[in-house]
Design an enzyme around this catalytic site. Structure first.
Site, short mmCIF file in Angstrom:
data_model
loop_
_atom_site.label_atom_id
_atom_site.label_comp_id
_atom_site.label_asym_id
_atom_site.label_seq_id
_atom_site.Cartn_x
_atom_site.Cartn_y
_atom_site.Cartn_z
CG ASP A 117 -2.24 0.63 1.02
OD1 ASP A 117 -2.26 1.68 0.36
OD2 ASP A 117 -3.26 0.10 1.50
CG ASP A 219 -4.37 5.86 0.94
OD1 ASP A 219 -5.31 5.06 1.12
OD2 ASP A 219 -4.25 6.93 1.58
CD GLU A 261 -8.67 5.01 -1.68
OE1 GLU A 261 -9.62 4.75 -0.94
OE2 GLU A 261 -7.67 5.64 -1.29
CG HIS A 335 -9.17 -0.82 4.48
ND1 HIS A 335 -9.00 -0.76 3.11
CD2 HIS A 335 -8.65 0.33 4.97
CE1 HIS A 335 -8.40 0.37 2.79
NE2 HIS A 335 -8.17 1.05 3.89
CG ASP A 336 -11.37 2.76 3.59
OD1 ASP A 336 -10.86 2.66 4.71
OD2 ASP A 336 -10.75 3.21 2.59
O1 TEU Z 1 -9.26 6.05 1.93
C1 TEU Z 1 -9.65 7.20 1.25
C2 TEU Z 1 -10.86 7.78 1.71
O2 TEU Z 1 -11.13 8.85 1.22
C3 TEU Z 1 -11.71 7.05 2.69
O3 TEU Z 1 -11.32 7.35 3.97
C4 TEU Z 1 -13.06 7.46 2.44
O4 TEU Z 1 -13.12 8.84 2.44
C5 TEU Z 1 -14.05 7.03 3.43
O5 TEU Z 1 -13.92 5.71 3.80
C6 TEU Z 1 -15.40 7.22 2.86
O6 TEU Z 1 -16.16 7.99 3.71
C7 TEU Z 1 -7.91 5.78 2.01
C8 TEU Z 1 -7.72 4.54 2.85
O7 TEU Z 1 -8.30 3.45 2.18
C9 TEU Z 1 -8.29 4.79 4.21
O8 TEU Z 1 -8.26 3.65 5.01
C10 TEU Z 1 -7.49 5.90 4.83
O9 TEU Z 1 -8.06 6.26 6.06
C11 TEU Z 1 -7.45 7.14 3.94
O10 TEU Z 1 -7.18 6.84 2.59
C12 TEU Z 1 -6.35 8.05 4.40
O11 TEU Z 1 -5.12 7.48 4.12
#
Ligand code: TEU
Ligand code: CA
Length: 568
Positions: A117, A219, A261, A335-336
């Site tokens: 990542d 990311d 992403e 994971h989000d």
């Molecule tokens: O996620 C990007 C992100 O924008 C998410 O946090 C998203 O906004 C949210 O889940 C939707 O409401 C990436 C990673 O996958 C996440 O785990 C990190 O927290 C984020 O970036 C910051 O690095």
């Protein structure tokens, strides 16, 4: 790497065996590991790299081609590792660099690549660069971050909001300037306009390739080209210039997979990232299907029922946009995001297994590279949190005051966080029915879903009709059949409220997939473009050897038939 030059079968019947034009990652399936929650080898309640190594045989048996490993780097863990304090050290709770090297080697021995990542929109505020940068206005690293003077009343320079809620600017008292953080205040944004910073990132990436990694998941890569003074955050003016520079400096000439992403990616700009002559990325993670299900006013924090037709439209639009160039990623969950079977299926005892299998069938027979999020391969479900204080996630905690302050009731926020919050996907992996679920012998960092006694890897794998067996079969089909990796995608009956259907076509063959995505039986009139007779390659409710005309489908019945187009 396995499957790098898979031979195509002689399906056209012309007696020729050709070297496939596909790259290995177009036939492979990815698997995301969220290390904190995967397997804890030393009993401290936190998953770790030795734990992951101990489960590689499970993943090899599933048949995946690569692991996307969420961050394992040194980090104060304000955002579970998405706040990195050293890109070339491993967080002690996850293990050591020697463990990491062993993971890469052990995975490789099983034909599995490790995709790291890459979190380079921001670092931790505890990264050496930031510690140095904040020290003085003239520090050599000062310009690695984004600093602005306060506005005339001493407040933040502008109204930019953090994606985790609240202002995106924090005042640093040492120098009296504000720094930008699009996420938590412990995640200061890097200043990509600085060429020395970019050179440091390229060198770091190259050293990871030297360690034998198979690629990067990047990311929030669509944020790096931002023009903060113009108020442009995602998809900024210099985005593609930077990605192309990255390609020239790190990716060019390497047989690796990259997935950016990009929450801002749309069917009409995705080719900029993934077009074959662009010199950028293999594919992007785009979130149209996720955002489609969000509330217009409160986003993910107000739960909304699933809209199947809208969901199909989104997938079909992406299949069409990248039909001839570029490449799709395919995923339900990460994971989000909430657990797939809870969000899009039916996680009741009656339909959980079959609906999880139906969702997998729909996704895995499309064109693109599918990603399985840990636990999805056994149909793990969302966990119900009963109070806001039980959540661990920084996004939920930061958003609670913000969203309730905007008028969302406490109950609605709780319902929204339960439906869409990130902790759902982060509860520990359920390996076994015993205490600790085979995840840990200690106290898990986040509670284990109490349903682990029934839903776990050991139980599911012992069932030949289980979710795992179905995923394994779908993954193997993609490895073997060109029509799945390469065939033309033909959407069918897009407006049907209950059934998801499409055909794939290649070299005189047709693969038709039909799925009832509801918990009630339904009758479905298959359009003639889907008519097929041949071999059943996937089924959740019993096989069929042909699909034509009126079809009565059982609840969550998904079926895929591969054959010749039946002469009419
Ligand atoms: O996620 C990007 C992100 O924008 C998410 O946090 C998203 O906004 C949210 O889940 C939707 O409401 C990436 C990673 O996958 C996440 O785990 C990190 O927290 C984020 O970036 C910051 O690095
Ligand atoms: Ca541990």
């Amino acid at each position: 790497m396995r499957f790098r030059f898979a031979l195509t079968q002689d399906r056209a019947g012309d007696g020729e065996t050709k070297m496939s034009a596909t790259t290995w990652w177009q036939r492979a399936t990815g698997y995301q590991v969220y290390p904190r929650s995967f397997c804890d080898a030393n009993g401290d309640g936190v998953g770790d790299i030795p734990g992951l190594i101990s489960k590689l045989d499970h993943l090899a048996d599933l048949g995946i081609g690569f692991i996307w490993l969420s961050p394992v780097y040194a980090s104060p863990m304000a955002d579970n590792g998405y706040d990195i304090s050293d890109y070339e050290a491993i967080a002690p709770e996850f293990g050591t660099m020697a463990d990491m090297e062993r993971l890469i080697a052990e995975a490789k021995a099983r034909g599995i690549g490790i995709v790291m990542d890459l979190v380079v929109n921001h670092t931790s505020d505890e990264h050496a660069w930031f510690k140095s940068a904040r020290g003085s206005l003239v520090d050599a690293k000062r310009d690695y971050y984004v600093w602005r003077d306060p506005d005339s009343d001493g407040g933040p320079p502008d109204e930019t909001q953090s994606l985790f809620g609240g202002p995106a600017w924090t005042l640093d008292p040492v120098t009296g300037q504000y720094y930008l953080h699009l996420f938590d205040r412990k995640q200061p944004d890097l200043n990509w306009e600085n060429p020395a910073l970019r050179a440091e990132i390229w060198a770091m990436m190259n050293r990871w390739f030297d360690r034998g990694t198979a690629g990067f998941r990047m990311d929030v890569i669509d944020l790096i080209g931002k023009d903060i003074d113009a108020g442009i955050i995602a998809d900024g003016p210099r985005l593609h210039e930077y990605i192309r520079e990255m390609h020239r400096e790190t990716l060019r000439g390497r047989d690796v997979v990259t997935v950016g992403e990009a929450w801002s990616a749309r069917p009409d700009n995705a080719l900029l990232y993934t077009g074959r002559d662009r010199g950028e990325l293999s594919m992007v993670f785009q979130f149209s299907h996720v955002v489609e299900g969000w509330d217009a006013e409160f986003g993910k924090w107000r739960a909304r029922p699933r809209d199947l037709v809208a969901l199909k439209r989104v997938f079909n639009a992406w299949q069409a946009a990248l039909a001839d160039d570029g490449w799709n990623s395919l995923f339900w969950s990460n994971h989000d995001l909430p657990r797939a079977v809870s969000k899009y299926g039916d996680d009741s005892a009656e339909w959980r297994v079959r609906s999880a299998k139906a969702l997998a069938t729909v996704l895995h027979l499309m064109k693109g590279t599918p990603y399985v999020y840990q636990g999805e391969e056994i149909g793990m479900t969302n966990m119900a949190f009963s109070r806001v204080e039980e959540f661990d996630d920084v996004e939920i905690r930061n958003n609670y005051p913000v969203q309730t302050g905007r008028g969302l009731s406490e109950d609605e926020f709780l319902a929204g966080a339960n439906a869409n919050g990130r902790d759902n996907a982060r509860t520990p992996m359920q390996w076994e029915a015993g205490e600790g679920a085979g995840f840990t012998v200690g106290t898990p960092w986040l509670p284990i879903n109490p349903n682990y006694r029934a839903i776990n890897v050991a139980a599911d794998r012992s069932d030949p009709e289980g979710v795992f067996a179905h995923y394994k079969s779908l993954i193997s089909l993609r490895n073997r059949l060109d029509i799945i990796s390469q065939g033309r995608f033909v959407p069918l009956a897009e407006d049907h409220p209950a059934v998801w259907a499409y055909a794939r076509e290649l070299a005189g063959e047709r693969l038709t997939m039909v799925a009832n995505l509801t918990s009630a039986p339904v009758g479905f009139d298959l359009p003639p473009e889907g008519t097929v007779a041949g071999r059943c390659i996937a089924a959740t409710a019993g096989p069929r050897d042909g699909l034509e005309g009126r079809i009565e489908l059982a609840p969550w019945e998904a079926v895929a038939v591969l054959g010749s187009v039946r002469p009419t």
